[in-house]
Design a protein around this motif. Sequence first.
Motif, PDB file in Angstrom:
ATOM      1  N   ALA A  21      34.608  34.182  29.157  1.00 22.75           N
ATOM      2  CA  ALA A  21      34.999  35.576  29.374  1.00 22.75           C
ATOM      3  C   ALA A  21      33.909  36.536  28.917  1.00 22.75           C
ATOM      4  O   ALA A  21      33.745  37.622  29.482  1.00 22.75           O
ATOM      5  N   ALA A  22      33.128  36.131  27.907  1.00 22.96           N
ATOM      6  CA  ALA A  22      32.047  36.986  27.412  1.00 22.96           C
ATOM      7  C   ALA A  22      30.943  37.164  28.437  1.00 22.96           C
ATOM      8  O   ALA A  22      30.146  38.105  28.341  1.00 22.96           O
ATOM      9  N   GLY A  23      30.867  36.287  29.430  1.00 22.92           N
ATOM     10  CA  GLY A  23      29.872  36.411  30.477  1.00 22.92           C
ATOM     11  C   GLY A  23      30.346  37.211  31.668  1.00 22.92           C
ATOM     12  O   GLY A  23      29.592  37.422  32.622  1.00 22.92           O
ATOM     13  N   LEU A  24      31.594  37.669  31.630  1.00 20.44           N
ATOM     14  CA  LEU A  24      32.136  38.504  32.689  1.00 20.44           C
ATOM     15  C   LEU A  24      32.039  39.968  32.265  1.00 20.44           C
ATOM     16  O   LEU A  24      31.563  40.276  31.176  1.00 20.44           O
ATOM     17  N   SER A  25      32.499  40.861  33.123  1.00 22.34           N
ATOM     18  CA  SER A  25      32.529  42.275  32.734  1.00 22.34           C
ATOM     19  C   SER A  25      33.953  42.694  32.384  1.00 22.34           C
ATOM     20  O   SER A  25      34.322  43.860  32.527  1.00 22.34           O
ATOM     21  N   THR A  26      34.744  41.738  31.937  1.00 22.39           N
ATOM     22  CA  THR A  26      36.108  42.008  31.501  1.00 22.39           C
ATOM     23  C   THR A  26      36.089  43.007  30.342  1.00 22.39           C
ATOM     24  O   THR A  26      35.296  42.872  29.416  1.00 22.39           O
ATOM     25  N   ASP A  27      36.982  43.992  30.383  1.00 19.51           N
ATOM     26  CA  ASP A  27      37.013  45.009  29.332  1.00 19.51           C
ATOM     27  C   ASP A  27      38.062  44.719  28.269  1.00 19.51           C
ATOM     28  O   ASP A  27      37.858  45.058  27.102  1.00 19.51           O
ATOM     29  N   SER A  28      39.172  44.138  28.642  1.00 25.25           N
ATOM     30  CA  SER A  28      40.150  43.706  27.643  1.00 25.25           C
ATOM     31  C   SER A  28      40.814  42.425  28.125  1.00 25.25           C
ATOM     32  O   SER A  28      41.106  42.258  29.316  1.00 25.25           O
ATOM     33  N   PHE A  29      41.032  41.526  27.180  1.00 21.01           N
ATOM     34  CA  PHE A  29      41.607  40.219  27.481  1.00 21.01           C
ATOM     35  C   PHE A  29      42.408  39.787  26.268  1.00 21.01           C
ATOM     36  O   PHE A  29      41.923  39.868  25.138  1.00 21.01           O
ATOM     37  N   GLN A  35      41.967  42.895  31.964  1.00 23.00           N
ATOM     38  CA  GLN A  35      41.674  44.206  32.524  1.00 23.00           C
ATOM     39  C   GLN A  35      40.170  44.405  32.687  1.00 23.00           C
ATOM     40  O   GLN A  35      39.372  43.910  31.885  1.00 23.00           O
ATOM     41  N   SER A  36      39.818  45.144  33.721  1.00 23.12           N
ATOM     42  CA  SER A  36      38.423  45.473  33.968  1.00 23.12           C
ATOM     43  C   SER A  36      38.351  46.886  34.527  1.00 23.12           C
ATOM     44  O   SER A  36      39.070  47.215  35.479  1.00 23.12           O
ATOM     45  N   ASP A  37      37.517  47.718  33.929  1.00 23.37           N
ATOM     46  CA  ASP A  37      37.355  49.091  34.390  1.00 23.37           C
ATOM     47  C   ASP A  37      36.522  49.078  35.672  1.00 23.37           C
ATOM     48  O   ASP A  37      35.378  48.625  35.676  1.00 23.37           O
ATOM     49  N   THR A  38      37.097  49.569  36.772  1.00 24.78           N
ATOM     50  CA  THR A  38      36.418  49.524  38.075  1.00 24.78           C
ATOM     51  C   THR A  38      35.667  50.809  38.392  1.00 24.78           C
ATOM     52  O   THR A  38      35.129  50.956  39.495  1.00 24.78           O
ATOM     53  N   THR A  39      35.587  51.726  37.427  1.00 22.47           N
ATOM     54  CA  THR A  39      35.003  53.045  37.710  1.00 22.47           C
ATOM     55  C   THR A  39      33.562  52.960  38.182  1.00 22.47           C
ATOM     56  O   THR A  39      33.192  53.537  39.225  1.00 22.47           O
ATOM     57  N   GLU A  40      32.711  52.249  37.438  1.00 25.22           N
ATOM     58  CA  GLU A  40      31.298  52.165  37.802  1.00 25.22           C
ATOM     59  C   GLU A  40      31.087  51.383  39.088  1.00 25.22           C
ATOM     60  O   GLU A  40      30.200  51.707  39.882  1.00 25.22           O
ATOM     61  N   PHE A  41      31.914  50.357  39.301  1.00 22.50           N
ATOM     62  CA  PHE A  41      31.839  49.607  40.555  1.00 22.50           C
ATOM     63  C   PHE A  41      32.095  50.526  41.743  1.00 22.50           C
ATOM     64  O   PHE A  41      31.359  50.511  42.737  1.00 22.50           O
ATOM     65  N   ARG A  42      33.129  51.340  41.648  1.00 25.87           N
ATOM     66  CA  ARG A  42      33.486  52.207  42.774  1.00 25.87           C
ATOM     67  C   ARG A  42      32.414  53.259  43.036  1.00 25.87           C
ATOM     68  O   ARG A  42      32.223  53.680  44.178  1.00 25.87           O
ATOM     69  N   HIS A  50      29.761  46.405  33.649  1.00 33.74           N
ATOM     70  CA  HIS A  50      30.597  47.149  34.596  1.00 33.74           C
ATOM     71  C   HIS A  50      30.762  46.508  35.962  1.00 33.74           C
ATOM     72  O   HIS A  50      31.512  47.034  36.779  1.00 33.74           O
ATOM     73  N   ARG A  51      30.073  45.432  36.214  1.00 36.31           N
ATOM     74  CA  ARG A  51      30.148  44.869  37.562  1.00 36.31           C
ATOM     75  C   ARG A  51      31.570  44.384  37.838  1.00 36.31           C
ATOM     76  O   ARG A  51      32.415  44.277  36.953  1.00 36.31           O
ATOM     77  N   PHE A  52      31.823  44.029  39.080  1.00 36.80           N
ATOM     78  CA  PHE A  52      33.139  43.606  39.534  1.00 36.80           C
ATOM     79  C   PHE A  52      33.409  42.160  39.123  1.00 36.80           C
ATOM     80  O   PHE A  52      32.580  41.283  39.337  1.00 36.80           O
ATOM     81  N   VAL A  53      34.563  41.917  38.485  1.00 38.79           N
ATOM     82  CA  VAL A  53      34.986  40.542  38.190  1.00 38.79           C
ATOM     83  C   VAL A  53      35.528  39.945  39.486  1.00 38.79           C
ATOM     84  O   VAL A  53      36.510  40.428  40.041  1.00 38.79           O
ATOM     85  N   THR A  54      34.874  38.920  39.981  1.00 40.82           N
ATOM     86  CA  THR A  54      35.211  38.390  41.297  1.00 40.82           C
ATOM     87  C   THR A  54      36.415  37.450  41.242  1.00 40.82           C
ATOM     88  O   THR A  54      36.827  36.985  40.179  1.00 40.82           O
TER      89      THR A  54
END
Length: 403
Positions: A68-76, A337-344, A383-387
Amino acid sequence: MKRRYLLVALAVVLVAASVLTYLIQTGERGLGRQERPLRDLEVTRLDAAKTEDLGWDSKKLDTLFNYAAGLSTDSFMIVTNGQIVGAFGDLSKSYSAHSIRKSLLSTLVGQQLASHTNELRLEATLQELGIDDAPVPLTQLQRQTTVRHLLRSVSGINHPAAASGSLQADIDRRLGHSENQPGTIWAYNNWDYNALTTVFENATGSEIAELFHVGIAQPVGMQDFDRSAVSYAVDLQQSKHRAAMFKMSARDLAKVGSLYLNRGAADGQQVLAENWIELITADFTETGFGGLRSGHGYLWWIPEEDTGLPEGTFWAWGLGNQALIVIPKWNTVIIHQSDTTEFRKRFIPLTTSEKMTGEEAIMQLIRSCRERAARETEYCIEHRFVTRSEFEKLVSLVVAARE
């Protein structure tokens, strides 16, 4: 009482829907699998002995949290028997729940059915309730759709809807453009959910924000939710029915999950109808997607057995793989959870100025973070998208930690 309304720009609505459809149908073609730099995360963990007592393998949880630390997950967070087994991120920070909103609406319906003042009838038809649409009105057959049909996503009504966007391609494939007998065809159809919002608010005489605050947030002891966390996406050129959007923190979403683990009871009172969980897990429809989204019942997803998640599991899902997973057999709730703001911010110009399709844009953004020079940038790390493929691997590691 002052209410806060948010008129969501159509371009942003299309973004969320486009990406959602793409993730459902294709799964990024494996582009999310490259190694990522680990982030420096402060992870909260129970000690090994307590972890094992709760049914988890501590070393395998190490593997899970390292991944999970290698993803852009914001809360888990993983919560078992009411204890946080492991977590990282700001659990009090609220993020857009995206399509988890539908499962939260389902929870509100379940709460209303348990209320002694309930005016919501699941077998009532849209005609009986005086529900129509504009600018395209419903036909006489479509108005025979019941509230239960909306909850089960089987209205068969192919109408434009707020916050639908590129979901329309899959809806057209399933429903076509002629009338369908209500109750016969499933489609992941925002028209159903938005019309259900109208039905619910008409029946109760109150708005979603107020009812969620009083009926759910207060009884379960939410710490971060207030009425301003609910807003509406509106597109009157498509439909008069609004989409009720939520922002939620991880710890508040966990309270929703715990409500289901406690069979709908909280603080000594029955908050949800006693048969609500059985309806979700028994009266669901096969979607044709397989995997984690094999079934769909009362606005919750039902995973296939081969995912490793135990029978009786159900979960809520939103753009960016926001997730609220309820696992009764493990007495566990999992939040992602993942913040999608920067992705969008990057996605919208690609689909507007660059005229890319949703699929082309998301593939370009995924590929851009595979480039060596970009991997260490703040966007690609934080901030990237968690696929979809990454999220599925995350779930598989959760399952492995219980084996």
